[in-house]
Enzyme design. Structure first.
Site, mmCIF file in Angstrom:
data_model
loop_
_atom_site.group_PDB
_atom_site.id
_atom_site.type_symbol
_atom_site.label_atom_id
_atom_site.label_comp_id
_atom_site.label_asym_id
_atom_site.label_seq_id
_atom_site.Cartn_x
_atom_site.Cartn_y
_atom_site.Cartn_z
ATOM 1 N N HIS A 19 17.072 73.558 57.352
ATOM 2 C CA HIS A 19 18.278 73.432 56.543
ATOM 3 C C HIS A 19 17.924 73.442 55.063
ATOM 4 O O HIS A 19 16.754 73.384 54.686
ATOM 5 C CB HIS A 19 19.008 72.124 56.875
ATOM 6 C CG HIS A 19 19.627 72.094 58.231
ATOM 7 N ND1 HIS A 19 20.964 72.360 58.447
ATOM 8 C CD2 HIS A 19 19.089 71.846 59.447
ATOM 9 C CE1 HIS A 19 21.221 72.275 59.740
ATOM 10 N NE2 HIS A 19 20.110 71.959 60.372
ATOM 11 N N GLU A 76 23.461 78.879 52.869
ATOM 12 C CA GLU A 76 22.452 78.150 53.639
ATOM 13 C C GLU A 76 22.162 78.853 54.954
ATOM 14 O O GLU A 76 21.006 78.921 55.396
ATOM 15 C CB GLU A 76 22.915 76.715 53.895
ATOM 16 C CG GLU A 76 21.897 75.883 54.651
ATOM 17 C CD GLU A 76 22.401 74.487 54.987
ATOM 18 O OE1 GLU A 76 21.631 73.727 55.608
ATOM 19 O OE2 GLU A 76 23.556 74.154 54.644
ATOM 20 N N GLU A 80 15.307 69.362 55.325
ATOM 21 C CA GLU A 80 16.136 69.847 54.218
ATOM 22 C C GLU A 80 15.151 70.344 53.161
ATOM 23 O O GLU A 80 14.537 69.569 52.443
ATOM 24 C CB GLU A 80 17.022 68.721 53.678
ATOM 25 C CG GLU A 80 18.032 68.170 54.669
ATOM 26 C CD GLU A 80 19.246 69.077 54.880
ATOM 27 O OE1 GLU A 80 19.314 70.157 54.252
ATOM 28 O OE2 GLU A 80 20.124 68.692 55.680
ATOM 29 N N HIS A 121 23.279 76.216 61.028
ATOM 30 C CA HIS A 121 24.561 76.872 60.803
ATOM 31 C C HIS A 121 24.568 78.313 61.362
ATOM 32 O O HIS A 121 23.750 78.644 62.207
ATOM 33 C CB HIS A 121 24.938 76.816 59.325
ATOM 34 C CG HIS A 121 24.716 75.458 58.733
ATOM 35 N ND1 HIS A 121 25.519 74.383 59.034
ATOM 36 C CD2 HIS A 121 23.747 74.975 57.898
ATOM 37 C CE1 HIS A 121 25.080 73.299 58.406
ATOM 38 N NE2 HIS A 121 23.994 73.632 57.715
#
Length: 290
Positions: free
Chosen positions: A177, A122, A255, A85
């Site tokens: 992430h 995040e 993740e 992101h």
């Protein structure tokens, strides 16, 4: 054998265990073995003990010059880190929602990511961990490239993130992430590409090895358990992620925990724990690359 000759043989063996008849090291545990949690420690590559039998013609008979040091463990390796992101993505929905081709479907150029209940994003988390990881890898001799250069911009698109790793001819690439699942869900998982009849196919097997090495190091280095809600033993195989589908170098996503779970979030919000995360990831990458 004279005392002098014996001394010469012992010097030679001390300098080159392999040359003195030592066999290959015993095979370690399988890559998909499940390690027990332990405190994070940097991976090292200690020299094994010298073999006891000297060769007829030793490879070296003199010790290295004083002050000589061994090469850093990741010298000559290139790693691309992809911090998921970007901090300003939410300000530019038209840009990040633009559809791009990821071969198996069309998807948004990028997304905003998630956040903890206290508002820690995040994007900020992945940027912080990526910078910490960059420093560790560079200290071990690696050349490191990041797919973005701060946390106040937009994108890049998932297609561009893959292209950066490809252009760098990375030996390994990792996309960092943190998940936004239900509050009762917790733990981490690693996402590994599938064959899709596309550019990723030749590196799927290597990506799997990378994923298992990172999974093992992350579990033992952080103590965060395997995901309770996705994957098998923290491994999830997918064909819908452009960052993987378009990669021509070994690449995985991780993740690192669930930001919507209170226990995971407390760890991810801690600077000290983020350093543990970075060290664990570095150790996994080093295990794969050595």
């Amino acid at each position: 054998m004279t005392t002098k000759a014996l001394a010469t043989v012992l010097v030679a063996c001390g300098l080159s265990a392999a040359a003195c008849g030592g066999g290959a090291a015993a095979a370690g545990p399988a890559r998909d073995a499940e390690p027990a949690p332990r405190a994070a420690n940097p991976v090292t590559a200690p020299n094994g003990p010298a073999a006891e039998t000297a060769p007829a013609t030793p490879a070296r008979t003199t010790p290295p010059a004083a002050g000589t040091t061994s090469a850093k463990p990741l010298s000559g390796k290139t790693v691309v880190i992809d911090p998921g992101h970007n901090g300003a993505n939410y300000k530019y929905p038209a840009k990040i929602n633009k559809q791009v081709d990821v071969l198996t479907q069309r998807k948004a150029c990028d997304t905003t990511g998630t956040a903890t209940n206290s508002g820690y994003s995040e994007a900020a988390f992945t940027w912080d961990v990526s910078r910490r990881l960059e420093k560790i890898l560079e200290s071990r001799g690696a050349t490191v490239k990041l797919t973005r250069h701060g946390n106040n911009g937009v994108g890049p698109c998932i297609t561009e993130r893959a292209a950066i790793g490809n252009k760098a001819k990375a030996d390994a690439s990792i996309s960092i992430h943190a998940d936004g699942a239900g509050p009762a869900d917790h733990g981490f998982h690693v996402i590994i590409p599938k064959k899709i009849g596309g550019p990723v196919d030749p590196v799927v097997a290597d990506s799997r090895r990378l994923g298992i090495d990172v999974r093992n190091a992350y579990r033992s280095g952080t103590g965060i358990p395997y995901s309770t809600y996705i994957g098998a033993k923290a491994l999830s195989f997918r064909s819908d992620l452009g960052g993987l589908n378009l990669s021509t170098v070994p690449k995985i996503f991780i993740e690192t925990g669930n930001m919507r779970n209170a226990g995971d979030a407390a760890k991810l919000e801690s600077p000290e724990f983020r350093q543990r995360i970075a060290t664990a990831l570095a150790n996994g990458l080093q295990t794969y690359l050595r």
